[in-house]
Write a protein that holds these residues in place. Sequence first.
Motif, PDB file in Angstrom:
ATOM      1  N   SER A 122       0.841  -1.189   0.000  1.00  0.00           N
ATOM      2  CA  SER A 122       0.000   0.000   0.000  1.00  0.00           C
ATOM      3  C   SER A 122       0.881   1.245   0.000  1.00  0.00           C
ATOM      4  O   SER A 122       2.054   1.197   0.414  1.00  0.00           O
ATOM      5  CB  SER A 122      -0.887  -0.001   1.247  1.00  0.00           C
ATOM      6  N   GLU A 124       0.835   3.695   1.983  1.00  0.00           N
ATOM      7  CA  GLU A 124       1.253   4.012   3.348  1.00  0.00           C
ATOM      8  C   GLU A 124       2.454   3.174   3.775  1.00  0.00           C
ATOM      9  O   GLU A 124       3.408   3.689   4.377  1.00  0.00           O
ATOM     10  CB  GLU A 124       0.087   3.780   4.324  1.00  0.00           C
ATOM     11  N   ARG A 125       2.393   1.870   3.488  1.00  0.00           N
ATOM     12  CA  ARG A 125       3.511   0.986   3.831  1.00  0.00           C
ATOM     13  C   ARG A 125       4.762   1.370   3.047  1.00  0.00           C
ATOM     14  O   ARG A 125       5.873   1.363   3.580  1.00  0.00           O
ATOM     15  CB  ARG A 125       3.136  -0.463   3.533  1.00  0.00           C
ATOM     16  N   ASP A 128       6.251   4.381   4.620  1.00  0.00           N
ATOM     17  CA  ASP A 128       6.869   4.046   5.897  1.00  0.00           C
ATOM     18  C   ASP A 128       8.238   3.408   5.695  1.00  0.00           C
ATOM     19  O   ASP A 128       9.214   3.759   6.366  1.00  0.00           O
ATOM     20  CB  ASP A 128       5.958   3.098   6.683  1.00  0.00           C
TER      21      ASP A 128
END
Length: 311
Positions: A122, A124-125, A128
């Motif tokens: 994703s 977001e991952r 990160d």
Amino acid sequence: MDGPALHHLWEWVQARKNAEQPVFLPVLLITLQPDIRLVTRHLWQTVDELISKPIEKLELQARVEILLRSRRLSLQLQAALEQERELKQIKTRFVSMVSHEFRNPLNIIFGFSRLLEKSDLSPERRADFAQRIHIAVRTMTALLDDVLALGKAEAIGATANMTLIVIEPFCRKLVEEIKFGMGANHTIQFDCAAECLSVHVNEVLLRQVLTNLLSNAIKYSPPQSTVRLRLQCESAAVIIQVQDEGIGISPTDQAHLFESFFRASNVGNISGTGLGLAIVKQVIEQSGGTISVASEVNVGTTFTVTLPINQ
């Protein structure tokens, strides 16, 4: 000493020599030829030179001076070998520690870069993982900068690159630079004694010491706290104090505070390489100065630096 005297005092002589190791004066036995048989029983282990009478005064003086010179050269050789052995141990330990400190961020970069190759991540991952890689790169960069600074510190001498600076405005400008860079959430209070005007000092050394100490004070202090820089000039030295209201350092950790890669047990997740104070101590001592620390856990820490100046 003659044979009978040595026979009577040989235990005392042996104890005295052992007590003064490795620096001791050689013991000479001057004896008649018939008394040499007495010496060969056990007393020869006590003396460094056996001289049979008669002997000329100049010859005796020469033999004493030769003994002293040989002893002095032996001690110098022993000290040089010990120093070389210590330097090799330091070099080996330093290389080992640097390798260890680089390995962790490299593993992080390698691991998360492999994860980024997956197509089903994703956004977001992915963001990160990229952030973790950036942090690891910054850690390696900081470590490399500190290692290079530690190497350069060896070239700084007590009178190298001395320049005449007006020390109060120099410190005020440096405080503003540090506050702009990382101290926006802290109050940096600068106090300077009236007698501090122009001094001859190594400007590069002074900047490096102040930057390290003030940065540490900010890093290990809570937001909105006060960091104090005090400056005092004496006839032959500049005295600098950096005081914070931070986490403090335990007495156990203070004993190892200036060792390379050492970090106090209460730093938690606060980033750092453990080289900053080792660099500070090395450049200060290389220039003939001193540094001391007074600290209490959860109260704060004060570093006091004394640097020689050239009037």
